[in-house]
Design a protein around this motif. Structure first.
Motif, short mmCIF file in Angstrom:
data_model
loop_
_atom_site.label_atom_id
_atom_site.label_comp_id
_atom_site.label_asym_id
_atom_site.label_seq_id
_atom_site.Cartn_x
_atom_site.Cartn_y
_atom_site.Cartn_z
N THR A 2 44.99 39.32 51.27
CA THR A 2 43.70 39.75 50.59
C THR A 2 42.76 38.43 49.99
O THR A 2 41.66 38.63 49.60
N GLY A 3 43.78 37.66 49.40
CA GLY A 3 43.26 36.54 48.63
C GLY A 3 43.30 36.85 46.98
O GLY A 3 42.94 36.28 46.20
N VAL A 4 43.75 38.30 46.53
CA VAL A 4 43.95 38.86 45.43
C VAL A 4 45.05 38.07 44.64
O VAL A 4 46.18 37.94 45.38
N VAL A 5 45.03 37.50 43.50
CA VAL A 5 46.24 36.83 42.81
C VAL A 5 46.58 37.75 41.51
O VAL A 5 45.63 38.40 41.20
N CYS A 6 47.83 37.42 41.28
CA CYS A 6 48.32 38.17 39.93
C CYS A 6 48.16 37.15 38.99
O CYS A 6 48.40 36.05 38.90
N PRO A 92 37.71 55.27 47.78
CA PRO A 92 37.05 54.66 48.79
C PRO A 92 38.04 53.96 50.06
O PRO A 92 38.59 53.11 49.42
N ALA A 93 37.69 54.06 51.05
CA ALA A 93 38.59 53.53 52.15
C ALA A 93 38.81 51.96 51.88
O ALA A 93 39.63 51.31 52.00
N LYS A 94 37.51 51.44 51.69
CA LYS A 94 37.57 49.92 51.37
C LYS A 94 38.34 49.71 50.31
O LYS A 94 39.20 48.40 50.16
N GLN A 95 38.46 50.33 48.93
CA GLN A 95 39.15 50.04 47.97
C GLN A 95 40.72 50.12 48.24
O GLN A 95 41.37 49.31 47.71
N LYS A 96 40.87 51.30 48.80
CA LYS A 96 42.25 51.66 49.26
C LYS A 96 43.07 50.37 50.17
O LYS A 96 44.09 49.89 49.60
N MET A 97 42.30 50.04 50.85
CA MET A 97 42.85 48.88 51.63
C MET A 97 42.86 47.52 50.94
O MET A 97 43.99 46.73 50.89
N ALA A 100 46.21 48.18 48.59
CA ALA A 100 47.27 48.17 49.31
C ALA A 100 47.47 46.89 49.76
O ALA A 100 48.77 46.52 49.88
N GLY A 101 46.61 46.01 50.26
CA GLY A 101 46.68 44.77 50.74
C GLY A 101 47.23 43.84 49.87
O GLY A 101 47.53 42.74 49.94
N SER A 102 46.71 44.14 48.51
CA SER A 102 47.07 43.07 47.38
C SER A 102 48.15 43.45 46.48
O SER A 102 48.72 42.63 45.79
#
Length: 135
Positions: A2-6, A92-97, A100-102
């Protein structure tokens, strides 16, 4: 991916639980821009599991880490940091994805000993968690 970083602050929060034993738990959420995982709330030494679950409810979709006490197979009291992925069923589905992906961005950096997933805080089952921690 997702490109999300910690963020470094999330790793520091994990260390407060696991190494320094200065906190019982932390919750984590995505930043406003949706590109970073940041600490949302800290549970001090007197904070309870119920406090942790309430904090997870507040973020709606995110993560938590909690220092859990359990009885080992040999009968001794022990503690492990449990990683919790929480995504309320009404998210919302987009937020869930995205959440989950991050998840891996945080869990891979912090090396928690076990993982648990919730869609509702009523799914929290201390007996199941203890079994997971004994593995």
């Amino acid at each position: 991916m997702t490109g999300v970083v910690c963020c470094d602050s999330s790793i520091a929060a994990y260390k407060k639980i696991h190494e320094a034993k200065q906190a019982n738990w932390f919750t984590f959420k995505l930043s406003e821009c949706g590109k970073k995982i940041i600490p949302a709330q800290e549970g001090g030494k007197s904070a309870t599991e119920a406090d942790f679950l309430n904090a997870l409810k507040k973020i709606g979709a995110g993560y938590g880490m909690i220092d859990m006490e359990y009885t080992s197979k040999s009968g001794q009291k022990s503690k492990k940091v449990l990683f919790v992925y929480y995504c309320d069923e009404n998210t919302p589905a987009k937020q869930k994805m995205l959440v989950a992906g991050s998840k891996e961005a945080l869990s891979s950096k912090c090396k928690c000993q076990s993982e648990y997933q919730l869609t509702c805080t009523t799914e929290w089952n201390p007996e199941d968690i203890a079994k997971k921690l004994r593995q």
